[in-house]
Design a protein around this motif. Structure first.
Motif, PDB file in Angstrom:
ATOM      1  N   ALA A 161      67.750  64.542  18.555  1.00 44.65           N
ATOM      2  CA  ALA A 161      67.672  65.785  17.794  1.00 44.65           C
ATOM      3  C   ALA A 161      66.961  66.819  18.656  1.00 44.65           C
ATOM      4  O   ALA A 161      66.223  66.469  19.580  1.00 44.65           O
ATOM      5  CB  ALA A 161      66.922  65.580  16.480  1.00 44.65           C
ATOM      6  N   ASP A 162      67.187  68.064  18.345  1.00 45.75           N
ATOM      7  CA  ASP A 162      66.501  69.144  19.042  1.00 45.75           C
ATOM      8  C   ASP A 162      65.208  69.483  18.292  1.00 45.75           C
ATOM      9  O   ASP A 162      65.110  69.283  17.067  1.00 45.75           O
ATOM     10  CB  ASP A 162      67.406  70.370  19.109  1.00 45.75           C
ATOM     11  N   ALA A 163      64.234  69.976  19.008  1.00 46.03           N
ATOM     12  CA  ALA A 163      63.043  70.607  18.414  1.00 46.03           C
ATOM     13  C   ALA A 163      62.318  69.712  17.404  1.00 46.03           C
ATOM     14  O   ALA A 163      61.730  70.215  16.455  1.00 46.03           O
ATOM     15  CB  ALA A 163      63.431  71.931  17.751  1.00 46.03           C
ATOM     16  N   TRP A 164      62.361  68.398  17.617  1.00 51.55           N
ATOM     17  CA  TRP A 164      61.674  67.447  16.734  1.00 51.55           C
ATOM     18  C   TRP A 164      62.189  67.530  15.295  1.00 51.55           C
ATOM     19  O   TRP A 164      61.488  67.175  14.340  1.00 51.55           O
ATOM     20  CB  TRP A 164      60.154  67.663  16.760  1.00 51.55           C
ATOM     21  N   ASN A 165      63.441  67.952  15.126  1.00 49.40           N
ATOM     22  CA  ASN A 165      63.990  68.138  13.782  1.00 49.40           C
ATOM     23  C   ASN A 165      63.995  66.849  12.968  1.00 49.40           C
ATOM     24  O   ASN A 165      63.708  66.859  11.761  1.00 49.40           O
ATOM     25  CB  ASN A 165      65.411  68.689  13.860  1.00 49.40           C
ATOM     26  N   ASP A 166      64.345  65.733  13.597  1.00 46.59           N
ATOM     27  CA  ASP A 166      64.423  64.489  12.831  1.00 46.59           C
ATOM     28  C   ASP A 166      63.052  63.955  12.448  1.00 46.59           C
ATOM     29  O   ASP A 166      62.876  63.350  11.400  1.00 46.59           O
ATOM     30  CB  ASP A 166      65.237  63.437  13.581  1.00 46.59           C
ATOM     31  N   VAL A 167      62.063  64.211  13.302  1.00 45.82           N
ATOM     32  CA  VAL A 167      60.703  63.789  12.976  1.00 45.82           C
ATOM     33  C   VAL A 167      60.187  64.572  11.769  1.00 45.82           C
ATOM     34  O   VAL A 167      59.630  63.992  10.823  1.00 45.82           O
ATOM     35  CB  VAL A 167      59.765  63.973  14.191  1.00 45.82           C
ATOM     36  N   GLY A 168      60.377  65.883  11.784  1.00 46.61           N
ATOM     37  CA  GLY A 168      59.936  66.705  10.653  1.00 46.61           C
ATOM     38  C   GLY A 168      60.657  66.351   9.376  1.00 46.61           C
ATOM     39  O   GLY A 168      60.047  66.287   8.293  1.00 46.61           O
ATOM     40  N   ARG A 176      56.993  59.054  22.068  1.00 42.23           N
ATOM     41  CA  ARG A 176      56.310  58.234  21.069  1.00 42.23           C
ATOM     42  C   ARG A 176      55.093  58.958  20.511  1.00 42.23           C
ATOM     43  O   ARG A 176      54.800  58.897  19.317  1.00 42.23           O
ATOM     44  CB  ARG A 176      55.891  56.895  21.696  1.00 42.23           C
ATOM     45  N   LYS A 177      54.386  59.679  21.373  1.00 39.57           N
ATOM     46  CA  LYS A 177      53.191  60.404  20.965  1.00 39.57           C
ATOM     47  C   LYS A 177      53.477  61.351  19.808  1.00 39.57           C
ATOM     48  O   LYS A 177      52.660  61.500  18.889  1.00 39.57           O
ATOM     49  CB  LYS A 177      52.645  61.183  22.162  1.00 39.57           C
ATOM     50  N   TYR A 178      54.663  61.979  19.825  1.00 38.08           N
ATOM     51  CA  TYR A 178      54.968  63.010  18.830  1.00 38.08           C
ATOM     52  C   TYR A 178      55.959  62.551  17.762  1.00 38.08           C
ATOM     53  O   TYR A 178      56.499  63.377  17.047  1.00 38.08           O
ATOM     54  CB  TYR A 178      55.467  64.269  19.526  1.00 38.08           C
TER      55      TYR A 178
END
Length: 431
Positions: free
Chosen positions: A137-144, A204-206
């Motif tokens: 995903a771009d820009a940490w979209n899936d993490v958010g 992994r950190k983010y």
């Protein structure tokens, strides 16, 4: 359409999610149905009763009235229906929309794609996929998005997030559509074993929960060919070792023959696409226990709709060239006994249509049961998860219900009637 008899019947996703977020979870829930598929044995269990507490399964029994409950227990009676575990898609891109192909996506700002993850997640859950692995995903979209779902802010499946996928400079995971004057590049390119190890640690950190690399060229990138190997064996080995050291599994986008084999030799856990796999690659996958995640349906969509969506002819050409080879490779790998998981690359085709691949897998050699197992039992094993994929005590009460027997007609999974996540109904047909 048979009426669903339940004290917790909800007729819309929005109302279901509101209820899920606000009803106290203290009371037990008893879920019953006419049949339940045991994905371990392939047998149908008659009149199952599943007791749920705090979102997890306490017991699974057979026979009406087999479970003793108190008067506070909420009951969900799915008379006439067949229960299965919630489905797992091992390869999606929730911030991708296939209706914007080629350069058409440049008409929108960056956060447009972040917003689209919300309806895409809701459609995926509505289709019966209660767990997905978002492989890039771009820009940490899936993490958010994962965090918002876990906090109960938006509805969606359980997400195993890769955050950014990465590979070699100029390779498939890099930004390849622009001239040098625009200086577009992935922030996570890795061109040595040491850089690969560092990328694993940074991601992994983010919030990355799985590491996804691009071992070969791809179909929907520019100036790469699917058969090209773009990461070395040494680089991939370092990445796999680093991921495993941190308790993460690793996935490799690998269309090309040599890249597939080196990814397996490197210890990568799942091989994505595997379009040009040969007999040696199949033997290596069996020897090393690697899982193949082969998206053999989506070319039907890309070839019929891609040009209209703006996909460039060069990308459609590559798609055509690998399609039949990939499907025959799937047939051979399955016949050889390679471990297979269900991965669709949804985002290349519309979210919420994930289940359309089941019928294609059956057409190319799987039984309906084996196709279902690839999206339940096998997928959970590939995730190294004892939380999902099977209806048994200790796992999340993530269930779906269909009318009929999907082991006889796998297309029934394209029209799931009921979706339950953590013991709460998040979709139900109207009575």
């Amino acid at each position: 359409m048979k009426t669903i008899k339940t004290s917790y019947l909800l007729s819309s996703l929005a109302l279901a999610f509101f209820a899920q977020a606000n009803i106290a979870s203290a009371a037990d829930v008893l879920i019953s149905a006419s049949k339940m598929l045991d994905v371990r044995t392939g047998k149908m269990v008659a009149n199952p009763e599943i007791l749920v507490r705090d979102g997890r399964i306490v017991s699974v029994k057979s026979g009406a009235g087999a479970t003793t409950v108190d008067k506070e227990t909420r009951k969900i009676n799915l008379a006439g229906m067949t229960l299965l575990p919630g489905l797992i898609d091992m390869h999606v891109h929730l911030d991708a929309d296939p209706t914007y192909g080629g350069y058409n996506n440049l008409q929108f700002g960056d956060r447009f794609w972040s917003v689209l993850t919300v309806p895409h997640a809701a459609r995926t859950l509505d289709a019966g996929f209660t767990t997905v692995r978002n492989l890039g995903a771009d820009a940490w979209n899936d993490v958010g998005l994962r965090q918002a779902i876990e906090e109960g802010k938006v509805p969606g499946p359980r997400i195993v997030s890769a955050a950014y996928s990465f590979g070699a400079t100029g390779g498939h995971c890099d930004s390849t559509f622009f001239p040098p004057s625009m200086n577009q590049q992935s922030p996570f390119n890795a061109d040595s074993p040491e850089e690969g190890r560092k990328r694993v640690r940074e991601l992994r950190k983010y919030g990355a929960q799985v590491i996804k690399i691009c071992a070969t060229g791809g179909v929907f990138s520019h100036n790469t060919e699917p058969g090209q190997q773009q990461m070395s064996l040494r680089e991939m080995t370092a990445i796999a070792e680093e991921a495993h050291q941190w308790g993460l599994r690793a996935a490799a986008h690998a269309h090309g023959t040599s890249g597939i084999k080196d990814a397996i030799r490197a210890g990568i856990d799942t091989i994505e696409h595997a379009s040009l796999i040969d007999d040696e690659g199949i033997a290596l996958a069996k020897k090393h226990g690697a899982y193949l995640s082969m998206d053999i349906y989506n070319t039907d969509y890309t070839q019929s709709e891609g040009k209209k969506n703006g996909v460039l002819e060069d990308n459609l050409r590559k798609d055509r060239e690998v399609a039949d080879l990939q499907r025959e490779g799937f047939r051979k790998a399955h016949a050889a006994g390679v471990k297979m998981v269900y991965g669709t690359d949804a985002g290349i085709y519309p979210h919420g249509e994930n289940a359309k691949q089941f019928a294609t897998m059956v057409r190319y050699g799987m039984s309906p049961l084996q196709a279902i197992q690839s999206a339940t039992l096998n997928a959970a094993e590939a995730l190294d998860s004892k939380d999902v994929g099977v209806i048994e005590a200790g796992r999340y009460a993530d269930l779906i219900a269909v009318e009929g027997d999907p082991t006889k007609d796998v297309r029934l999974l394209e029209k799931v009637s009921v979706v339950i996540k953590a013991g709460e109904v998040v979709k139900a047909v109207k009575p």
